[in-house]
Scaffold this motif. Structure first.
Motif, PDB file in Angstrom:
ATOM      1  N   SER A 220      31.216  33.822  52.483  1.00 20.43           N
ATOM      2  CA  SER A 220      32.120  32.817  52.422  1.00 20.43           C
ATOM      3  C   SER A 220      32.636  32.685  51.203  1.00 20.43           C
ATOM      4  N   VAL A 221      34.120  32.223  51.287  1.00 18.70           N
ATOM      5  CA  VAL A 221      34.901  32.039  50.267  1.00 18.70           C
ATOM      6  C   VAL A 221      35.833  30.886  49.622  1.00 18.70           C
ATOM      7  N   PHE A 222      35.197  31.019  48.681  1.00 20.26           N
ATOM      8  CA  PHE A 222      36.066  28.931  47.793  1.00 20.26           C
ATOM      9  C   PHE A 222      36.894  29.451  46.796  1.00 20.26           C
ATOM     10  N   PRO A 223      38.026  28.539  47.072  1.00 25.07           N
ATOM     11  CA  PRO A 223      39.108  28.660  45.697  1.00 25.07           C
ATOM     12  C   PRO A 223      37.899  27.671  44.760  1.00 25.07           C
ATOM     13  N   ALA A 224      38.665  27.899  43.642  1.00 25.19           N
ATOM     14  CA  ALA A 224      37.897  27.013  42.224  1.00 25.19           C
ATOM     15  C   ALA A 224      38.716  26.800  41.009  1.00 25.19           C
ATOM     16  N   GLY A 225      38.836  25.779  40.713  1.00 24.58           N
ATOM     17  CA  GLY A 225      39.403  25.931  39.837  1.00 24.58           C
ATOM     18  C   GLY A 225      40.630  25.351  40.134  1.00 24.58           C
ATOM     19  N   ASN A 226      41.898  25.245  38.857  1.00 26.65           N
ATOM     20  CA  ASN A 226      43.307  25.163  38.965  1.00 26.65           C
ATOM     21  C   ASN A 226      43.877  26.961  39.357  1.00 26.65           C
ATOM     22  N   GLY A 227      44.544  26.440  40.119  1.00 23.30           N
ATOM     23  CA  GLY A 227      45.763  27.808  40.738  1.00 23.30           C
ATOM     24  C   GLY A 227      46.923  27.924  39.978  1.00 23.30           C
ATOM     25  N   PRO A 228      47.532  29.567  40.123  1.00 26.38           N
ATOM     26  CA  PRO A 228      47.151  30.122  41.770  1.00 26.38           C
ATOM     27  C   PRO A 228      46.039  30.622  41.767  1.00 26.38           C
ATOM     28  N   HIS A 229      45.636  30.965  43.221  1.00 31.59           N
ATOM     29  CA  HIS A 229      44.453  31.794  43.733  1.00 31.59           C
ATOM     30  C   HIS A 229      45.135  33.068  44.493  1.00 31.59           C
ATOM     31  N   ARG A 230      44.834  34.714  44.133  1.00 30.63           N
ATOM     32  CA  ARG A 230      44.821  35.504  45.061  1.00 30.63           C
ATOM     33  C   ARG A 230      43.613  36.370  44.903  1.00 30.63           C
ATOM     34  N   CYS A 231      43.470  37.055  45.819  1.00 34.53           N
ATOM     35  CA  CYS A 231      42.013  37.642  46.182  1.00 34.53           C
ATOM     36  C   CYS A 231      42.224  39.050  46.900  1.00 34.53           C
ATOM     37  N   THR A 232      42.018  39.967  46.949  1.00 36.34           N
ATOM     38  CA  THR A 232      41.677  40.927  48.502  1.00 36.34           C
ATOM     39  C   THR A 232      40.003  40.983  48.024  1.00 36.34           C
TER      40      THR A 232
ATOM     41  N   HIS B  86      29.503  46.006  57.987  1.00 37.91           N
ATOM     42  CA  HIS B  86      29.011  46.988  58.516  1.00 37.91           C
ATOM     43  C   HIS B  86      28.614  47.139  56.908  1.00 37.91           C
ATOM     44  N   GLY B  87      27.325  46.419  56.445  1.00 37.79           N
ATOM     45  CA  GLY B  87      26.902  46.195  55.558  1.00 37.79           C
ATOM     46  C   GLY B  87      27.061  45.996  53.586  1.00 37.79           C
ATOM     47  N   ASN B  88      28.936  46.916  54.015  1.00 35.80           N
ATOM     48  CA  ASN B  88      28.755  46.672  52.840  1.00 35.80           C
ATOM     49  C   ASN B  88      30.686  45.763  52.668  1.00 35.80           C
ATOM     50  N   PHE B  89      30.792  44.932  51.598  1.00 34.76           N
ATOM     51  CA  PHE B  89      32.042  44.426  50.953  1.00 34.76           C
ATOM     52  C   PHE B  89      31.939  45.200  49.786  1.00 34.76           C
ATOM     53  N   THR B  90      33.427  44.294  49.123  1.00 33.85           N
ATOM     54  CA  THR B  90      34.341  44.137  48.095  1.00 33.85           C
ATOM     55  C   THR B  90      34.735  43.379  48.036  1.00 33.85           C
ATOM     56  N   LEU B  91      35.268  42.289  47.214  1.00 30.95           N
ATOM     57  CA  LEU B  91      36.125  40.783  46.952  1.00 30.95           C
ATOM     58  C   LEU B  91      36.290  40.883  45.225  1.00 30.95           C
ATOM     59  N   GLU B  92      37.232  41.178  45.368  1.00 29.12           N
ATOM     60  CA  GLU B  92      37.771  40.851  43.495  1.00 29.12           C
ATOM     61  C   GLU B  92      39.460  39.419  43.487  1.00 29.12           C
ATOM     62  N   ALA B  93      39.149  39.091  42.883  1.00 30.55           N
ATOM     63  CA  ALA B  93      39.778  37.741  42.400  1.00 30.55           C
ATOM     64  C   ALA B  93      41.107  38.751  41.132  1.00 30.55           C
ATOM     65  N   GLU B  94      41.765  38.653  42.581  1.00 33.37           N
ATOM     66  CA  GLU B  94      43.240  38.892  40.781  1.00 33.37           C
ATOM     67  C   GLU B  94      44.444  38.191  40.474  1.00 33.37           C
ATOM     68  N   ALA B  95      43.684  36.687  40.655  1.00 33.27           N
ATOM     69  CA  ALA B  95      44.261  35.494  40.102  1.00 33.27           C
ATOM     70  C   ALA B  95      43.554  34.857  40.515  1.00 33.27           C
ATOM     71  N   GLY B  96      43.087  32.821  39.714  1.00 38.03           N
ATOM     72  CA  GLY B  96      41.714  32.322  39.988  1.00 38.03           C
ATOM     73  C   GLY B  96      40.888  32.772  40.562  1.00 38.03           C
ATOM     74  N   ARG B  97      40.513  31.722  39.811  1.00 36.18           N
ATOM     75  CA  ARG B  97      38.724  31.596  40.530  1.00 36.18           C
ATOM     76  C   ARG B  97      38.303  31.263  41.832  1.00 36.18           C
ATOM     77  N   PHE B  98      37.358  31.936  42.274  1.00 40.29           N
ATOM     78  CA  PHE B  98      36.677  31.993  43.482  1.00 40.29           C
ATOM     79  C   PHE B  98      34.816  31.639  43.418  1.00 40.29           C
ATOM     80  N   LEU B  99      34.563  31.263  44.663  1.00 42.51           N
ATOM     81  CA  LEU B  99      32.945  31.392  44.758  1.00 42.51           C
ATOM     82  C   LEU B  99      32.430  32.065  45.458  1.00 42.51           C
ATOM     83  N   VAL B 100      31.721  32.721  46.080  1.00 40.41           N
ATOM     84  CA  VAL B 100      31.355  33.494  47.218  1.00 40.41           C
ATOM     85  C   VAL B 100      30.314  33.369  47.040  1.00 40.41           C
TER      86      VAL B 100
END
Length: 217
Positions: A154-166, A192-206
């Motif tokens: 699960s992924v949630f934005p946190a803090g002030n935006g803007p938020h962007r992730c891939t 498939h067992g593996n994943f990558t998540l990257e914050a391009e802008a802002g903060r996220f909780l994974v």
């Protein structure tokens, strides 16, 4: 420097949690979090709080009184916030929260709010899940997880935006979500067992399950 902060509430299985600790520079306990610290094999360097929820107050007798910082019970700040403030005064830049599951709803919201403020903890290890902070301008911008097949992500934005992730490797895409209007990704999966998540802008909780054989890179 890395500091561990054990807090009250339900605790994780310390055998599972310890793999995320590393070797801390200092260990702190907020009130009844002292029990979790001792269970994990740590003697806290400092104990902070009003001490109203420690089951056996006599346990504090074995600590240096100068390392037991008592707070007034009538206060707006939680014991966790008081301990975090002390840790930052001591130069702890990488803070890991341990515990805090279950219990009072207002305390949960107080904990969640910490991750929208400046200098949040970088990990929160709860009784069943772990929250990892990703921040485009923080110490961790990306997480790669291996061995999490079909488990919840699960992924949630946190803090002030803007938020962007891939993201790569999740069951459905999150890249185009409008995070700044309240969107989040709940119970996604790494099929498939593996994943990558990257914050391009802002903060996220994974939010990830604590148990299982997965490991972060």
């Amino acid at each position: 420097m890395r500091g561990l902060l054990f807090i009250g509430g339900s605790r994780p299985d310390m055998r599972q949690a310890r793999r995320f600790f590393g070797e801390p520079d200092a260990v702190y306990a907020a009130d009844s979090g002292i029990a979790g610290a001792l269970e994990a094999g740590f003697t806290p360097d400092y104990v902070v709080g009003d001490m109203d929820s420690i089951e056996d107050p006599a346990i504090l007798g074995s600590f240096d009184p100068e390392r037991v910082l008592r707070a007034d019970r009538d206060k707006d700040l939680t014991d966790t916030e008081l301990a975090l403030s002390l840790m930052r005064q001591h130069g702890m830049e990488d803070i890991v929260l341990v515990g805090g599951g279950g219990g009072r709803m207002d305390h949960f919201f107080a904990l969640e709010k910490l991750f929208s403020l400046d200098n949040p903890p970088q990990l929160w290890i709860g009784s069943e899940t772990i929250a990892v902070v990703l921040d485009a301008r923080g110490p961790r911008e990306r997480i790669t997880v291996r061995g999490l097949k079909c488990e919840s992500v699960s992924v949630f934005p946190a803090g002030n935006g803007p938020h962007r992730c891939t993201a790569q490797g999740l069951k459905w895409p999150v890249d185009s979500l409008d995070w700044d209007t309240g969107a989040y990704s709940l119970s996604n999966r790494a099929v498939h067992g593996n994943f990558t998540l990257e914050a391009e802008a802002g903060r996220f909780l994974v939010i990830l399950p604590l148990d299982g054989a997965w490991a972060p890179d």
